[in-house]
Design an enzyme around this catalytic site. Structure first.
Site, short mmCIF file in Angstrom:
data_model
loop_
_atom_site.label_atom_id
_atom_site.label_comp_id
_atom_site.label_asym_id
_atom_site.label_seq_id
_atom_site.Cartn_x
_atom_site.Cartn_y
_atom_site.Cartn_z
N ASP A 76 -13.76 2.17 2.77
CA ASP A 76 -12.60 2.90 2.23
C ASP A 76 -12.98 4.26 1.66
O ASP A 76 -12.35 4.75 0.73
CB ASP A 76 -11.88 2.07 1.13
CG ASP A 76 -11.53 0.70 1.61
OD1 ASP A 76 -11.07 0.60 2.76
OD2 ASP A 76 -11.71 -0.28 0.86
N HIS A 126 -8.30 1.78 8.76
CA HIS A 126 -8.38 3.19 8.43
C HIS A 126 -6.96 3.68 8.25
O HIS A 126 -6.11 3.39 9.07
CB HIS A 126 -8.96 3.99 9.58
CG HIS A 126 -10.38 3.68 9.85
ND1 HIS A 126 -11.34 3.73 8.88
CD2 HIS A 126 -11.00 3.33 10.97
CE1 HIS A 126 -12.49 3.42 9.41
NE2 HIS A 126 -12.32 3.16 10.68
#
Ligand code: GDP
Length: 426
Positions: free
Chosen positions: A12, A40
């Site tokens: 992340d 994503h």
């Protein structure tokens, strides 16, 4: 030439945004590891997308998106993802899937759930996408490669054999319904239809592309600290998250990887269990979580709130080193503009001694953060295009961290969009 975009930390970090941005000049974008267990988030002209399986380059019409052999391929999810982006007006991307990629089977997802249930409070915090059972089977040599869908007799026989083993566990360990090889076969025949148009000999395709001088981008999932060898084992993922593995998981010569862009976020966040030395809690964490990323720090796949912490130079220095970093992309810096002061973790105190080297898991669990407090810049930095135009305290923050980690920060991301990027000379 090959470039890799990988994570320095727990995932992340904003790799999706950096890959999307770098895809503008790339011909081919390859996913080489991981599966649909992480996502994503990408914001572009078409809208906001959470991709789990497709590479982040799918939004450009000049690129080919490749799923390499190292990926845990979930065919129904891939198929849904393709539909969902086309539905939102994105032109049908060119997609290739390695004939050697292995498939996440329906029972991998079940076993992942059953095992987490069985472990109860001692669970790994799995996303229950079947990734750990998938990779276990791959290395136990009872996995299924995509090409096996096209040999129906051999497939039928192997399914019977594999179900025998699985059913022993289902009956005696998990006390759950048994698998039926005929039903599985029927399901796989549907998958065959879905995947057939994309299947190809990926390593050969990439080899030829390199000979033609094409630019290939490798897109990593998660980050160094989730690597099964170099991460916070056992609270890691099941496939290597390192750029070096890109050569294996895509089928490329390792010497072709010329640039490794390691993405690191201006503060820390992590999902799942495991030691997280610079973690913060309470209101301080809630505020950073709420303001973080683009719309808050919540998992792209699970919606789970992420654990939050200050920037960790010890973990990032290690994370960058293991990736073989040539460039650091420092992301989400804009989010910190609300803070008067910003703590940064510059060392770990373990048994009374301070170290800046990232330790093995047993020691990591004992580590206490050594914090240094830097002044904030109290300003919105979104929209700034030149490094010199950033407030002085903001530049000092970047340069302080660059010095601590020992790798050049050549990109600073100050917003979620493709153009929110500031380049810096090495
Ligand atoms: P990845 O898995 O490494 O691609 O990271 P995620 O997509 O899970 O998390 C990154 C989040 O931060 C996404 O919501 C991005 O849109 C967002 N993001 C990326 N770069 C920036 C940035 O520089 N500023 C802000 N505010 N958000 C960013």
């Amino acid at each position: 030439m090959v470039k890799a975009v990988v994570g320095a930390n727990w995932g992340d970090e904003g790799k999706g945004k950096i890959t999307d941005m770098m895809s503008e000049h790339a011909d081919i974008i390859v996913r080489f590891q991981g599966g649909a267990n992480a996502g994503h988030t990408i914001v572009n002209n078409y809208g906001k997308f959470a991709l789990h399986t497709l590479p982040s380059g799918v939004f450009y019409s000049h690129t080919t998106s490749v799923i390499g052999n190292g990926v845990a391929l979930n065919i129904p999810i891939l198929s849904e993802e393709i539909h969902s982006i086309v539905e939102k007006g994105v032109p049908m991307p060119k997609i290739l899937v390695s004939d050697r990629a292995q498939m996440v089977m329906p029972y991998h997802i079940l076993f992942d759930q059953y095992e987490e249930e069985r472990l109860g409070g001692r669970s790994f915090g799995s996303t229950k996408s079947g990734i750990a059972p998938f990779y276990s089977d791959k290395y136990a040599k009872i996995g299924f490669q995509v090409n096996e869908l096209f040999d129906e007799n051999a497939l039928k026989e192997k399914l019977v054999r594999v179900c025998e083993t699985k059913n022993i566990l289902l009956e005696h360990l998990y006390h759950k319904p048994l698998l039926n090889p005929d039903e599985l076969f029927d399901e796989l025949m549907k998958w065959k239809e879905m995947i057939a148009p994309f299947v190809c000999d990926v390593s050969n395709f990439l080899w030829n592309a390199l000979k033609e001088g094409k630019e290939i981008l490798l897109e990593g999932q998660l980050g160094t600290l989730k690597d099964p060898d170099h991460g916070i084992y056992p609270m890691v993922t099941s496939s290597s998250t390192l750029a070096g593995y890109g050569a294996v998981g895509a089928g490329l010569p390792p010497y072709e990887i010329k640039q490794v862009v390691t993405v690191s976020k201006a503060y820390s966040s992590a999902v799942g269990a495991g030691a997280f030395v610079s973690e913060i809690f309470g209101d301080e964490a809630d505020e950073l979580r709420r303001r973080g990323g683009d719309g808050g720090e919540f998992g792209a796949t699970t919606g789970r709130p992420r654990r939050m912490g200050w920037y960790d130079c010890v973990a990032s220095k290690y994370g960058c080193r293991l990736q073989g970093t040539t460039d650091v992309a420092f992301t989400v810096l804009d989010v910190l503009g609300y803070l008067d002061e910003i703590p940064v973790c510059v060392g770990y105190e373990i048994d009374g001694e301070v170290t800046t080297e990232f330790p093995v898991t047993g020691l990591l669990e004992k580590a206490k953060p050594v914090l240094e407090i830097l002044p904030g810049w109290k300003q919105d930095i979104r929209g700034i295009k030149k490094y010199e135009d950033l407030p002085e305290n903001c530049r000092n923050y970047v340069e302080f961290i660059e010095k601590q980690i020992g790798f050049p920060i050549t990109m600073v991301s100050n917003g979620p969009g493709r153009d929110d990027i500031i380049f810096r000379e090495k």
